[in-house]
Motif scaffolding. Sequence first.
Motif: not given
Length: 254
Positions: A70-82
């Motif tokens: 249930g947790l989103r795997v949050t990559t380097d490129e994703m964290i800024d967007i999140v």
Amino acid sequence: MTTYKSTQVTARKRIVIKLGGSTLEQLNEQFFKNFKALQTDYDLVITHGGGPAINRALKKANIESTTVNGLRVTTDEMIDIVQTTLIGEVNPYLVSQLTRAGIQAIGLNGFDAKLLTCTHLDEAVYGHVGEVQTIAHEAIEQLLQAGFVPVIACIGATDNGQALNINGDTVASEVALAIQAESLLLVTDVSGIRIEDTWQTEATKKQIDTWIAEGHIYGGMIPKVQGALDCLAAGIPTVQIVNDQLTGTTIVGG
Ligand SMILES: Nc1ncnc2c1ncn2[C@@H]1O[C@H](COP(=O)(O)OP(=O)(O)O)[C@@H](O)[C@H]1O
Ligand SMILES: CC(=O)N[C@@H](CCC(=O)OP(=O)(O)O)C(=O)O
């Protein structure tokens, strides 16, 4: 789960209300009425997610995401967007909705006043997903005393300033524990827990463990029930998973 020292001596009782991403995009008049009715007797703190808005932003950037437990795997490129979506878009949207309804809301995230200090949960598995280490509960309490409704986005920060994505339900339960809330309401897009077409008015830990093992509880409902059970075990008297009319499942001992 973090433990905190009691500072609640003369304060009013507190309720933490977590608004899921799907719900906060369609809050209606009745919700605000219910909210204001609760304010008569309680200090209220809102925490929120924003899964659907994050999904839209990632899609726009052509990034696919996966979840584990249930947790989103949050990559380097994703964290800024999140981070940008939750702090820059969802939080001000919600604050503006509340403000327009006459509620004195103030937007916050884990960076403000060191509100949610985190470490990586398990970087190899989840990437930039946070595990809460400390909550600046005094800051929340001061805002409550000054008459504000804190509205907290589920972004945490490491000691060296790295933003971390935290599931909204986890933030809600950690905040509820930190401010010793009377009640935790996890507001979502369904009327609580449904098992084989039956909506459950109550659920125990034993039932929930079985339902998870059998696959009847899955995805985003998993961090919800886990946070709810943690709060119940830590002594928060009332923990509920509810719809926007605040009806649903009460998590009970046993
Ligand atoms: N047993 C269950 N009962 C009800 N909903 C469940 C259950 N298991 C999984 N779900 C899913 O959990 C969703 C709520 O979690 P999520 O989408 O993360 O909501 P939120 O955005 O409010 O946090 C429901 O819409 C449903 O699809
Ligand atoms: C680590 C993790 O899963 N973070 C969540 C944060 C948003 C959230 O929790 O949104 P909902 O309340 O709408 O589910 C995510 O990236 O979707």
